[in-house]
Design a protein around this motif. Sequence first.
Motif, PDB file in Angstrom:
ATOM      1  N   GLU A   1       0.840  -1.204   0.000  1.00  0.00           N
ATOM      2  CA  GLU A   1       0.000   0.000   0.000  1.00  0.00           C
ATOM      3  C   GLU A   1       0.872   1.251   0.000  1.00  0.00           C
ATOM      4  OE1 GLU A   1      -3.147   2.395   2.852  1.00  0.00           O
ATOM      5  OE2 GLU A   1      -2.570   0.355   3.409  1.00  0.00           O
ATOM      6  N   THR A   2       0.533   2.186  -0.881  1.00  0.00           N
ATOM      7  CA  THR A   2       1.193   3.492  -0.903  1.00  0.00           C
ATOM      8  C   THR A   2       0.144   4.571  -0.651  1.00  0.00           C
ATOM      9  OG1 THR A   2       0.909   3.814  -3.279  1.00  0.00           O
ATOM     10  CG2 THR A   2       2.913   2.678  -2.570  1.00  0.00           C
ATOM     11  N   LEU A   3       0.588   5.726  -0.117  1.00  0.00           N
ATOM     12  CA  LEU A   3      -0.354   6.826   0.092  1.00  0.00           C
ATOM     13  C   LEU A   3      -0.669   7.541  -1.212  1.00  0.00           C
ATOM     14  CD1 LEU A   3       0.804   8.453   3.451  1.00  0.00           C
ATOM     15  CD2 LEU A   3      -0.731   6.520   3.066  1.00  0.00           C
TER      16      LEU A   3
ATOM     17  N   ARG B   1       3.061   1.726   3.364  1.00  0.00           N
ATOM     18  CA  ARG B   1       2.651   1.171   4.650  1.00  0.00           C
ATOM     19  C   ARG B   1       3.133  -0.271   4.716  1.00  0.00           C
ATOM     20  NH1 ARG B   1      -0.339   4.194   7.885  1.00  0.00           N
ATOM     21  NH2 ARG B   1      -1.578   5.873   7.013  1.00  0.00           N
ATOM     22  N   ASP B   2       3.742  -0.628   5.865  1.00  0.00           N
ATOM     23  CA  ASP B   2       4.121  -2.028   6.038  1.00  0.00           C
ATOM     24  C   ASP B   2       2.852  -2.818   6.357  1.00  0.00           C
ATOM     25  OD1 ASP B   2       3.618  -2.045   8.837  1.00  0.00           O
ATOM     26  OD2 ASP B   2       5.733  -2.007   9.373  1.00  0.00           O
TER      27      ASP B   2
ATOM     28  N   ASN C   1       2.524   0.682   9.557  1.00  0.00           N
ATOM     29  CA  ASN C   1       3.599   1.612   9.893  1.00  0.00           C
ATOM     30  C   ASN C   1       4.046   2.301   8.614  1.00  0.00           C
ATOM     31  OD1 ASN C   1       3.993   0.906  12.768  1.00  0.00           O
ATOM     32  ND2 ASN C   1       4.495  -1.092  11.905  1.00  0.00           N
ATOM     33  N   LEU C   2       4.312   3.596   8.707  1.00  0.00           N
ATOM     34  CA  LEU C   2       4.687   4.367   7.525  1.00  0.00           C
ATOM     35  C   LEU C   2       6.183   4.324   7.257  1.00  0.00           C
ATOM     36  CD1 LEU C   2       2.366   7.438   8.020  1.00  0.00           C
ATOM     37  CD2 LEU C   2       2.363   5.887   6.067  1.00  0.00           C
ATOM     38  N   VAL C   3       6.516   4.185   5.979  1.00  0.00           N
ATOM     39  CA  VAL C   3       7.892   4.195   5.502  1.00  0.00           C
ATOM     40  C   VAL C   3       7.958   5.192   4.354  1.00  0.00           C
ATOM     41  CG1 VAL C   3       9.725   2.846   4.427  1.00  0.00           C
ATOM     42  CG2 VAL C   3       8.249   1.783   6.164  1.00  0.00           C
ATOM     43  N   GLU C   4       8.862   6.157   4.468  1.00  0.00           N
ATOM     44  CA  GLU C   4       9.059   7.145   3.409  1.00  0.00           C
ATOM     45  C   GLU C   4      10.283   6.749   2.586  1.00  0.00           C
ATOM     46  OE1 GLU C   4       9.713  11.970   2.891  1.00  0.00           O
ATOM     47  OE2 GLU C   4      10.004  11.039   4.847  1.00  0.00           O
TER      48      GLU C   4
END
Length: 145
Positions: free
Chosen positions: A113-115, A131-132, A136-139
């Motif tokens: 999933e991406t924003l 998103r993992d 949890n967000l990963v940039e």
Amino acid sequence: MTANAHDLQSHHVGITVEDLEAVLPFYRDVLGFDVADRFQVDGEAFSTAVGVDDAAANFVHLEADGIRVEIVEYEPQARASPDAGLNQPGAKHLGFTVADLESFYADLPDDVETLSEPQTTATGNSILFLRDPEDNLVEVLEIAE
């Protein structure tokens, strides 16, 4: 005495997860981290240090390009906290760079999933938030030259 007087050095960035085995493939296989270590910690000293009665935890240390990410699964598990948007106090994310963000984005598995699609900001840097498996967000950034 300041922290600098103690020669403070970075060791890891930690993320507490509900299901370590479900999250591990994202960091290992999608982001390309190497598993550096796996271990379990429990006992009175650990419980006292983390402030959790009867605590035990499974840890995986992952490494890539000089950074160590620690994912940890605790027993007992606490009640999950509500997801915070990036603009809310307490929000957290990990940030990594790549040389070609468009190529990285194109190679992502369909279930990641991406924003949004990659975006180029006013700084000239391109960014993408993922998103993992536990949200949890990963940039991931491509830094403008």
